[in-house]
Scaffold this motif. Sequence first.
Motif, short mmCIF file in Angstrom:
data_model
loop_
_atom_site.label_atom_id
_atom_site.label_comp_id
_atom_site.label_asym_id
_atom_site.label_seq_id
_atom_site.Cartn_x
_atom_site.Cartn_y
_atom_site.Cartn_z
N UNK A 13 0.80 -1.23 0.00
CA UNK A 13 0.00 0.00 0.00
C UNK A 13 0.83 1.28 0.00
N UNK A 14 1.86 1.39 0.83
CA UNK A 14 2.62 2.66 0.86
C UNK A 14 3.33 3.00 -0.45
N UNK A 15 3.46 2.00 -1.35
CA UNK A 15 4.18 2.24 -2.60
C UNK A 15 3.26 2.71 -3.72
N UNK A 16 1.94 2.69 -3.49
CA UNK A 16 1.00 2.96 -4.57
C UNK A 16 0.74 4.46 -4.75
N UNK A 17 0.73 4.87 -6.02
CA UNK A 17 0.34 6.23 -6.41
C UNK A 17 -0.79 6.06 -7.43
N UNK A 18 -2.04 6.30 -6.98
CA UNK A 18 -3.23 5.93 -7.73
C UNK A 18 -3.68 7.03 -8.68
N UNK A 19 -4.01 6.61 -9.91
CA UNK A 19 -4.68 7.49 -10.85
C UNK A 19 -6.14 7.07 -10.93
N UNK A 20 -7.06 7.92 -10.47
CA UNK A 20 -8.49 7.64 -10.52
C UNK A 20 -9.00 8.05 -11.90
N UNK A 21 -9.58 7.09 -12.62
CA UNK A 21 -10.06 7.43 -13.97
C UNK A 21 -11.58 7.28 -14.04
N UNK A 22 -12.26 8.37 -14.49
CA UNK A 22 -13.71 8.38 -14.63
C UNK A 22 -14.07 8.81 -16.06
N UNK A 23 -15.10 8.18 -16.61
CA UNK A 23 -15.54 8.55 -17.96
C UNK A 23 -17.04 8.38 -18.08
N UNK A 24 -17.66 9.31 -18.84
CA UNK A 24 -19.09 9.21 -19.16
C UNK A 24 -19.29 9.81 -20.54
N UNK A 25 -19.93 9.06 -21.43
CA UNK A 25 -20.14 9.55 -22.80
C UNK A 25 -21.43 10.33 -22.89
N UNK A 26 -21.60 11.03 -24.01
CA UNK A 26 -22.80 11.86 -24.21
C UNK A 26 -24.05 11.00 -24.32
N UNK A 27 -23.87 9.74 -24.69
CA UNK A 27 -25.03 8.85 -24.84
C UNK A 27 -25.50 8.30 -23.50
N UNK A 28 -24.62 8.42 -22.43
CA UNK A 28 -24.99 7.88 -21.14
C UNK A 28 -26.04 8.76 -20.48
N UNK A 29 -26.82 8.17 -19.58
CA UNK A 29 -27.88 8.89 -18.88
C UNK A 29 -27.31 9.71 -17.72
N UNK A 30 -28.20 10.47 -17.12
CA UNK A 30 -27.91 11.18 -15.88
C UNK A 30 -26.84 12.25 -16.07
N UNK A 31 -26.90 12.94 -17.24
CA UNK A 31 -25.95 14.02 -17.48
C UNK A 31 -26.62 15.34 -17.14
N UNK A 55 -2.59 5.97 -1.86
CA UNK A 55 -2.55 7.41 -2.07
C UNK A 55 -3.09 7.77 -3.44
N UNK A 56 -4.13 8.60 -3.47
CA UNK A 56 -4.68 9.08 -4.74
C UNK A 56 -3.81 10.24 -5.21
N UNK A 57 -3.11 10.01 -6.30
CA UNK A 57 -2.18 11.02 -6.81
C UNK A 57 -2.90 12.06 -7.67
N UNK A 58 -3.90 11.60 -8.47
CA UNK A 58 -4.60 12.53 -9.36
C UNK A 58 -5.89 11.89 -9.83
N UNK A 59 -6.82 12.73 -10.27
CA UNK A 59 -8.10 12.26 -10.80
C UNK A 59 -8.17 12.67 -12.27
N UNK A 60 -8.53 11.72 -13.13
CA UNK A 60 -8.57 11.95 -14.57
C UNK A 60 -10.02 11.75 -15.03
N UNK A 61 -10.58 12.78 -15.66
CA UNK A 61 -12.00 12.75 -16.01
C UNK A 61 -12.20 13.07 -17.48
N UNK A 62 -12.82 12.14 -18.20
CA UNK A 62 -13.22 12.38 -19.59
C UNK A 62 -14.75 12.37 -19.62
N UNK A 63 -15.34 13.54 -19.41
CA UNK A 63 -16.80 13.65 -19.34
C UNK A 63 -17.32 14.03 -20.73
N UNK A 64 -18.17 13.16 -21.27
CA UNK A 64 -18.74 13.43 -22.58
C UNK A 64 -17.95 12.81 -23.71
N UNK A 65 -17.05 11.86 -23.40
CA UNK A 65 -16.25 11.21 -24.44
C UNK A 65 -16.66 9.75 -24.58
#
Length: 562
Positions: A13-31, A55-65
Amino acid sequence: MRMSNEQMEELLAPTYRVGVYCRLSKEDDDIREGESQSISHQREIIEGFCKKGWQVEDVYTDDGYSGTTSNRPDLQRLLKDIEDKRINVVVTKDYSRLGRDNLFTEKLREIWFPKHNCRYVAINDNIDTMYEYAPFKAVINSQYSKDISKKVHSSYMNQAEKGRYTGVVPPFGYLKDPEDTYHLVIDEETAPYVRQIFDWALDGHGTAYIKRRLETNKVLCPTWWNRKRGFRNHFTKWEIQDPKNGKYVWDDSVIGDMLIKPVYYGAVASQKKNYKFKVGVINEKKPEEWIIVENTHEPIVDQDSFDIIQQKIESRKCSRGDGTYLLFAGLIKCGECGKALTIRKTNAKYPQDIYACVTYNRHGKNHCTQHRVEYDTLYNIVFDEIKSLAKQTVDAEEVARSLADAYEQEREEQKELLERNIAKAKSRIETLDRMTSKLYEDLLSGNISESIFGSMIEKTKTETEDLEKQIAADEKRLSTNDSESGNARKWIDLIKDYADITELDADTLNRLVKQIVVHEEITEDGDRNISMEIHYNFRPTDESKTYNLSEVAEANSVAKAL
């Protein structure tokens, strides 16, 4: 000791540097306007999952792709951060968030992430590459013992590169230095026996002859000395069979092993075996793969003598059935098939010794020709040429030394050119490796098609293979160049001592002659033209003179008739 998954996770665990990745396309609901509610939900789930010390190092978001394309801004930013080793774990809510193009996502999951030492987790789909592709669990469970093995091997490699002797028992003829156990000092009690063994070998004698002489002289075997020194409490089979005299019997393999050990000319050779964790020794390495560090301790024999003995061993010397040693054994070769010429007596009224190709003797004229050379003719030619070369050197020693200096300068220039060529080729290979990595990235990102990728990979692979062959050839030439360093001066110092010899002996031949090559050409008329050339140890330019043995034999016949 085996560890549970929980223990493994706690360890890593102490060695991890996490990249949180989230994505939602335009066709998905709840936009909704701004960041979608679904993106927030994904992020909340993932950050909750990481609350176990990751450890969460950064959050990466592709909203609408759309997930069918790899050309997403934050996905590309994530991949770049992984390359830069800023991120080593990627977590998504489910696998489809990574993408909906199966080819692309599978390449990421199976090739790209593992290649960059990045763990990937899709929470809802129970996907975790740590347990899925590499045997991570087994690796972690055995990590402690493997780490210890690596550290021990690394320590031995470090000692080997420094030329330190790490063996438990010192080689026969040496003792460990009381002030530094990694350093060898000469054992004055046993070193004289080592010198005698090498002297016999230098004279052209094999291990069987040396073994007999040692036993006749009642020289105690190395196993007896190891017991006396307290190194080992072992007895040879000869000692067990004959407690009184078995201690004087040496094993052929022990003598043969001694004669090829660089330790006796003052070098430490290490890493002679291939070893694998949990398997042990796999096989023996070739001598050229050993790590050899020279001038680490006082030598018992000089390196020139050692090198000549290696050549003699390689040439597989032999002796007659009656036990007498053959002067030219191991030196005379067939110029066509490369095999040895062996001696036998003719069936004539007055038998004489002749040399003939062993391939011809065994398999007949369809495989090679006879290459017949009379022993007396061979002896006289070699004797006369050695005397002549020695006299020329003595008469013009000053000129010879000037030429030797010029040759050494030329050799140094050749060495520098080879080193530059090798460095240039290695640099190009590094560039090709980077190009290959970039091609894989372009394929994953969709910047190039698979057909273009395949074509480019094939070109870089071909060029890399050609460069590796060039490097191997140049390194071989460089090794030869280094081994010939100082040969011109060695040749002058060596040959001038033979200006007044009255006969040939094994010592003279084995010190001076590298190889005698006999050629045979059969003309359309059936005439045999046999020629011979002599190659010498240390002679800087191998300008071997060619002798027409057919003419020599004819001249000898005329002389006898007169």
